[in-house]
Design a protein around this motif. Structure first.
Motif, mmCIF file in Angstrom:
data_model
loop_
_atom_site.group_PDB
_atom_site.id
_atom_site.type_symbol
_atom_site.label_atom_id
_atom_site.label_comp_id
_atom_site.label_asym_id
_atom_site.label_seq_id
_atom_site.Cartn_x
_atom_site.Cartn_y
_atom_site.Cartn_z
ATOM 1 N N UNK A 149 -27.334 -26.659 -127.519
ATOM 2 C CA UNK A 149 -27.289 -26.011 -126.208
ATOM 3 C C UNK A 149 -28.617 -26.172 -125.482
ATOM 4 N N UNK A 150 -29.716 -26.060 -126.218
ATOM 5 C CA UNK A 150 -31.042 -26.354 -125.676
ATOM 6 C C UNK A 150 -31.162 -27.866 -125.537
ATOM 7 N N UNK A 151 -31.408 -28.349 -124.339
ATOM 8 C CA UNK A 151 -31.389 -29.790 -124.085
ATOM 9 C C UNK A 151 -32.459 -30.551 -124.855
ATOM 10 N N UNK A 152 -33.445 -29.845 -125.406
ATOM 11 C CA UNK A 152 -34.503 -30.495 -126.176
ATOM 12 C C UNK A 152 -34.233 -30.470 -127.679
ATOM 13 N N UNK A 153 -33.100 -29.879 -128.076
ATOM 14 C CA UNK A 153 -32.788 -29.734 -129.495
ATOM 15 C C UNK A 153 -31.492 -30.460 -129.843
ATOM 16 N N UNK A 154 -31.303 -30.665 -131.159
ATOM 17 C CA UNK A 154 -30.144 -31.394 -131.654
ATOM 18 C C UNK A 154 -29.648 -30.721 -132.933
ATOM 19 N N UNK A 155 -28.381 -30.991 -133.270
ATOM 20 C CA UNK A 155 -27.833 -30.554 -134.549
ATOM 21 C C UNK A 155 -27.636 -31.768 -135.456
ATOM 22 N N UNK A 156 -27.909 -31.553 -136.740
ATOM 23 C CA UNK A 156 -27.596 -32.548 -137.752
ATOM 24 C C UNK A 156 -27.021 -31.825 -138.964
ATOM 25 N N UNK A 157 -26.664 -32.573 -139.995
ATOM 26 C CA UNK A 157 -26.005 -31.994 -141.170
ATOM 27 C C UNK A 157 -26.078 -33.001 -142.305
ATOM 28 N N UNK A 160 -27.419 -40.195 -130.989
ATOM 29 C CA UNK A 160 -27.098 -39.362 -129.838
ATOM 30 C C UNK A 160 -27.965 -39.832 -128.674
ATOM 31 N N UNK A 161 -27.424 -39.784 -127.461
ATOM 32 C CA UNK A 161 -28.210 -40.148 -126.288
ATOM 33 C C UNK A 161 -29.212 -39.043 -125.968
ATOM 34 N N UNK A 162 -30.491 -39.415 -125.839
ATOM 35 C CA UNK A 162 -31.513 -38.496 -125.333
ATOM 36 C C UNK A 162 -31.529 -38.521 -123.812
ATOM 37 N N UNK A 163 -31.373 -39.712 -123.263
ATOM 38 C CA UNK A 163 -31.221 -39.915 -121.828
ATOM 39 C C UNK A 163 -30.396 -41.180 -121.653
ATOM 40 N N UNK A 164 -30.259 -41.652 -120.428
ATOM 41 C CA UNK A 164 -29.347 -42.770 -120.183
ATOM 42 C C UNK A 164 -29.740 -44.061 -120.887
ATOM 43 N N UNK A 165 -31.002 -44.203 -121.261
ATOM 44 C CA UNK A 165 -31.453 -45.464 -121.849
ATOM 45 C C UNK A 165 -32.057 -45.317 -123.239
ATOM 46 N N UNK A 166 -32.014 -44.106 -123.815
ATOM 47 C CA UNK A 166 -32.678 -43.869 -125.096
ATOM 48 C C UNK A 166 -31.756 -43.160 -126.074
ATOM 49 N N UNK A 167 -31.715 -43.678 -127.295
ATOM 50 C CA UNK A 167 -30.985 -43.033 -128.383
ATOM 51 C C UNK A 167 -31.962 -42.355 -129.331
ATOM 52 N N UNK A 168 -31.537 -41.232 -129.911
ATOM 53 C CA UNK A 168 -32.192 -40.662 -131.082
ATOM 54 C C UNK A 168 -31.328 -41.058 -132.270
ATOM 55 N N UNK A 169 -31.944 -41.648 -133.294
ATOM 56 C CA UNK A 169 -31.218 -42.176 -134.448
ATOM 57 C C UNK A 169 -31.786 -41.565 -135.721
ATOM 58 N N UNK A 170 -30.903 -41.100 -136.607
ATOM 59 C CA UNK A 170 -31.334 -40.573 -137.900
ATOM 60 C C UNK A 170 -30.811 -41.463 -139.018
ATOM 61 N N UNK A 171 -31.513 -41.425 -140.150
ATOM 62 C CA UNK A 171 -31.083 -42.179 -141.320
ATOM 63 C C UNK A 171 -30.855 -41.236 -142.486
ATOM 64 N N UNK A 172 -30.056 -41.686 -143.433
ATOM 65 C CA UNK A 172 -29.768 -40.870 -144.605
ATOM 66 C C UNK A 172 -31.019 -40.641 -145.439
#
Length: 295
Positions: free
Chosen positions: A71-79, A273-285
């Protein structure tokens, strides 16, 4: 690629594709780091144009398998996936832990996470490595009410054997997203690594037979999906690679030729997940957290 009707002509079309290579972005870094040499892996990741490490999820999220905006645009959920607690981890864009939320559900094999505009989240408990599962589930939940979980149970219309032959094992799903009242599922082709089947189920609780909408010519194994806010770009993440599909509408995206970008050396890339129109945030296992500027 050509199209034939999947059902009667008034319904969705099925994209029939071969296992040919997708168009490859020529700016991508070649080669894959070998073995367990962490220094070599970091050097290989640093050599990928547009990719840079922004943090770490080690000790924060066990085996991160997906990302979604909070909900906070600067935060993300992972699992974490199979074998980990049924927990959503709220993190910053650099991997700092903000909050942990225990979900009243079972984590048989969580693999994907998406959000609708009303703030409902859809947890894809549909990891299915051997194509044997009969209890495929999407959990619908609001993080501010984690005990109020509802279930979307589904089966595949084209699966009759559990498991099917090895070449036909294309019923593992590690990528999903919400779009226009439906949860869209993108399979990981463990049998031949050349086709991602696209199914839909309604976003309402219940038991469903998923609808097979189309097949995408993806020469790899899809691990996550992300849709840009304007709806004109779909990114399918794979292990050490991603595929970009561009179009002016959702139907156009599902017909677009995928453009492959090599991410070899970044690790087992599982969340995007898209951070903005041209940038992805990517996580690895393995706990890596990267930003990637899309070409």
């Amino acid at each position: 690629m050509r199209f034939i009707p999947l059902l009667p002509a008034a319904l969705a079309l099925l994209l029939i594709s071969s296992c040919s290579e997708a168009q490859t972005d020529k700016s991508s870094a070649p080669g894959k780091a070998k073995g367990g040499d962490r220094r070599k892996n970091k050097d290989a990741a640093a050599a990928i144009p547009g990719l840079h490490e922004v943090g770490s999820l080690k000790g924060v999220v066990p085996e991160s398998s997906g990302l979604a905006p909070a909900a906070d645009s600067q935060h993300y959920y992972s699992f974490g996936d199979d074998g980990n607690y049924p927990t959503l981890y709220e993190i910053t864009g650099t991997g700092k832990l903000v909050n942990t939320i225990s979900i009243n559900a079972t984590n048989s094999d969580w693999e994907s996470l998406s959000r609708d505009p009303q703030g409902n989240y859809y947890i894809g408990d549909c990891g299915n490595n051997e194509s044997m599962r009969r209890n495929l589930t999407i959990y619908r939940v609001r993080p501010d009410a984690p005990s109020g979980v509802s279930k979307i149970s589904f089966s595949y219309p084209d699966q009759s054997e559990f498991p099917p032959s090895k070449k036909q094992r294309n019923f593992d799903c590690e990528a999903s997203l919400w779009h226009e009242g439906k949860v869209w599922l993108f399979t990981k082709d463990r049998g031949q690594s050349c086709t991602s089947k696209v199914y839909t189920v309604p976003d309402q609780p219940g038991e469903y037979t998923a609808q097979l909408v189309t097949k995408l010519a993806i020469p790899g194994q899809v691990t996550d999906a992300a849709l840009r806010a304007d709806g004109h770009r779909l990114v399918l993440l794979g292990r050490g690679e991603l595929f970009i599909l561009d179009g002016n509408s959702w139907d156009d995206l599902l017909k677009a030729p995928p453009r492959r970008v090599d991410l070899s050396g970044a690790g087992q890339t599982e969340g995007a997940v898209f951070k903005d129109d041209s940038t992805l945030l990517i996580s690895t296992e393995q706990g890596g957290l990267y930003e990637f500027t899309l070409p």
